[in-house]
Design a protein around this motif. Structure first.
Motif, PDB file in Angstrom:
ATOM      1  N   PRO A   3      29.390  38.130  45.254  1.00  0.00           N
ATOM      2  CA  PRO A   3      30.169  38.789  46.022  1.00  0.00           C
ATOM      3  C   PRO A   3      31.680  38.257  46.166  1.00  0.00           C
ATOM      4  CG  PRO A   3      28.032  38.443  47.237  1.00  0.00           C
ATOM      5  CD  PRO A   3      28.203  37.555  45.598  1.00  0.00           C
ATOM      6  N   ASN A   4      31.776  37.025  46.029  1.00  0.00           N
ATOM      7  CA  ASN A   4      33.115  36.389  45.914  1.00  0.00           C
ATOM      8  C   ASN A   4      34.234  36.869  45.013  1.00  0.00           C
ATOM      9  OD1 ASN A   4      31.599  34.774  44.350  1.00  0.00           O
ATOM     10  ND2 ASN A   4      33.322  33.297  44.319  1.00  0.00           N
ATOM     11  N   ILE A   5      33.784  37.126  43.780  1.00  0.00           N
ATOM     12  CA  ILE A   5      34.455  37.708  42.638  1.00  0.00           C
ATOM     13  C   ILE A   5      34.716  39.214  42.848  1.00  0.00           C
ATOM     14  CG2 ILE A   5      34.437  38.061  40.140  1.00  0.00           C
ATOM     15  CD1 ILE A   5      34.495  35.219  40.915  1.00  0.00           C
ATOM     16  N   ARG A   6      33.769  39.859  43.387  1.00  0.00           N
ATOM     17  CA  ARG A   6      33.982  41.256  43.774  1.00  0.00           C
ATOM     18  C   ARG A   6      35.004  41.415  44.788  1.00  0.00           C
ATOM     19  NH1 ARG A   6      28.452  41.493  43.981  1.00  0.00           N
ATOM     20  NH2 ARG A   6      28.524  42.411  46.253  1.00  0.00           N
ATOM     21  N   TYR A   7      34.983  40.427  45.995  1.00  0.00           N
ATOM     22  CA  TYR A   7      35.797  40.537  47.061  1.00  0.00           C
ATOM     23  C   TYR A   7      37.323  40.397  46.310  1.00  0.00           C
ATOM     24  CZ  TYR A   7      38.625  39.259  51.098  1.00  0.00           C
ATOM     25  OH  TYR A   7      39.405  38.952  52.048  1.00  0.00           O
ATOM     26  N   GLU A   8      37.571  39.307  45.491  1.00  0.00           N
ATOM     27  CA  GLU A   8      38.840  39.270  44.791  1.00  0.00           C
ATOM     28  C   GLU A   8      39.202  40.602  43.843  1.00  0.00           C
ATOM     29  OE1 GLU A   8      38.670  35.756  42.411  1.00  0.00           O
ATOM     30  OE2 GLU A   8      38.066  34.402  43.960  1.00  0.00           O
ATOM     31  N   TYR A   9      38.321  41.104  43.354  1.00  0.00           N
ATOM     32  CA  TYR A   9      38.585  42.570  42.549  1.00  0.00           C
ATOM     33  C   TYR A   9      39.001  43.454  43.716  1.00  0.00           C
ATOM     34  CZ  TYR A   9      37.484  46.243  39.435  1.00  0.00           C
ATOM     35  OH  TYR A   9      37.481  47.708  38.926  1.00  0.00           O
ATOM     36  N   PHE A  10      38.516  43.678  44.683  1.00  0.00           N
ATOM     37  CA  PHE A  10      38.658  44.647  45.605  1.00  0.00           C
ATOM     38  C   PHE A  10      40.226  44.338  46.067  1.00  0.00           C
ATOM     39  CE2 PHE A  10      38.993  45.663  50.101  1.00  0.00           C
ATOM     40  CZ  PHE A  10      38.633  46.760  50.475  1.00  0.00           C
ATOM     41  N   ILE A  11      40.408  43.181  46.635  1.00  0.00           N
ATOM     42  CA  ILE A  11      41.790  43.097  47.150  1.00  0.00           C
ATOM     43  C   ILE A  11      42.907  43.294  46.243  1.00  0.00           C
ATOM     44  CG2 ILE A  11      43.390  41.103  47.746  1.00  0.00           C
ATOM     45  CD1 ILE A  11      41.249  41.573  49.704  1.00  0.00           C
ATOM     46  N   LYS A  12      42.722  43.265  44.853  1.00  0.00           N
ATOM     47  CA  LYS A  12      43.542  43.294  43.773  1.00  0.00           C
ATOM     48  C   LYS A  12      43.618  45.021  43.516  1.00  0.00           C
ATOM     49  CE  LYS A  12      43.575  39.109  40.905  1.00  0.00           C
ATOM     50  NZ  LYS A  12      43.926  38.345  42.049  1.00  0.00           N
ATOM     51  N   LYS A  13      42.652  45.592  43.299  1.00  0.00           N
ATOM     52  CA  LYS A  13      42.478  47.075  43.147  1.00  0.00           C
ATOM     53  C   LYS A  13      42.967  47.785  44.365  1.00  0.00           C
ATOM     54  CE  LYS A  13      40.968  46.679  39.161  1.00  0.00           C
ATOM     55  NZ  LYS A  13      41.909  47.200  37.925  1.00  0.00           N
ATOM     56  N   VAL A  14      42.701  47.368  45.545  1.00  0.00           N
ATOM     57  CA  VAL A  14      43.235  48.298  46.550  1.00  0.00           C
ATOM     58  C   VAL A  14      44.951  48.253  46.608  1.00  0.00           C
ATOM     59  CG1 VAL A  14      40.885  48.358  47.760  1.00  0.00           C
ATOM     60  CG2 VAL A  14      42.568  46.759  48.525  1.00  0.00           C
ATOM     61  N   SER A  15      45.230  46.931  46.540  1.00  0.00           N
ATOM     62  CA  SER A  15      46.678  46.605  46.417  1.00  0.00           C
ATOM     63  C   SER A  15      47.409  47.481  45.421  1.00  0.00           C
ATOM     64  CB  SER A  15      46.957  45.208  46.381  1.00  0.00           C
ATOM     65  OG  SER A  15      46.699  44.455  47.323  1.00  0.00           O
ATOM     66  N   ASP A  16      46.883  47.499  44.243  1.00  0.00           N
ATOM     67  CA  ASP A  16      47.296  48.414  43.019  1.00  0.00           C
ATOM     68  C   ASP A  16      47.408  49.721  43.551  1.00  0.00           C
ATOM     69  OD1 ASP A  16      47.587  45.984  41.576  1.00  0.00           O
ATOM     70  OD2 ASP A  16      46.033  46.607  40.141  1.00  0.00           O
TER      71      ASP A  16
END
Length: 125
Positions: A14-27
């Motif tokens: 979950p913590n890695i998916r959270y980081e992925y989420f933050i980067k992708k939604v910002s992109d």
């Protein structure tokens, strides 16, 4: 995104998916939820209601099973999400379920998500 990448991301903790989420939604400046005459909700296991959000349509669609089987992915503008959704969710004492994968999720407080989104978006200025 190819199937191999999709499955590799889903298998992350979950913590890695959270980081992925933050980067992708910002992109992409959009967030995805599941909608069917109302937004999908879940219980965090401690009696708190939370709303699940995803970094793209494919990941949202992947979770449209079981209790969410009639739900369809819907996009939300990132800035609308930050300015309207998160303040409303905080007011309603809802938590945020970030990027569930049908087995686990990152449950975060609204203020933490807001901070992390602002930190990431500052890199784009």
């Amino acid at each position: 995104m190819n199937r191999k990448e999709f499955e590799a991301v889903l298998k992350q903790p979950p913590n890695i998916r959270y980081e992925y989420f933050i980067k992708k939604v910002s992109d992409y400046e959009e967030i995805w939820g599941l909608y069917d005459d109302g937004w999908a909700t879940a219980d965090d296991g401690e009696g708190n209601k939370c709303i699940p959000f995803f970094p793209n349509q494919e990941f949202a669609q992947n979770c449209a099973v079981e209790e969410w089987s009639g739900f369809k992915p819907e996009s939300i503008d990132l800035y609308e999400f930050i300015e309207e959704w998160l303040s409303g969710m905080k007011e309603d004492k809802l938590k945020v379920s970030i990027f569930p994968n049908n087995s686990d999720t990152a449950i975060v407080e609204v203020d933490i998500l807001l901070r992390d989104l602002h930190t990431e978006l500052e890199k784009y200025d």
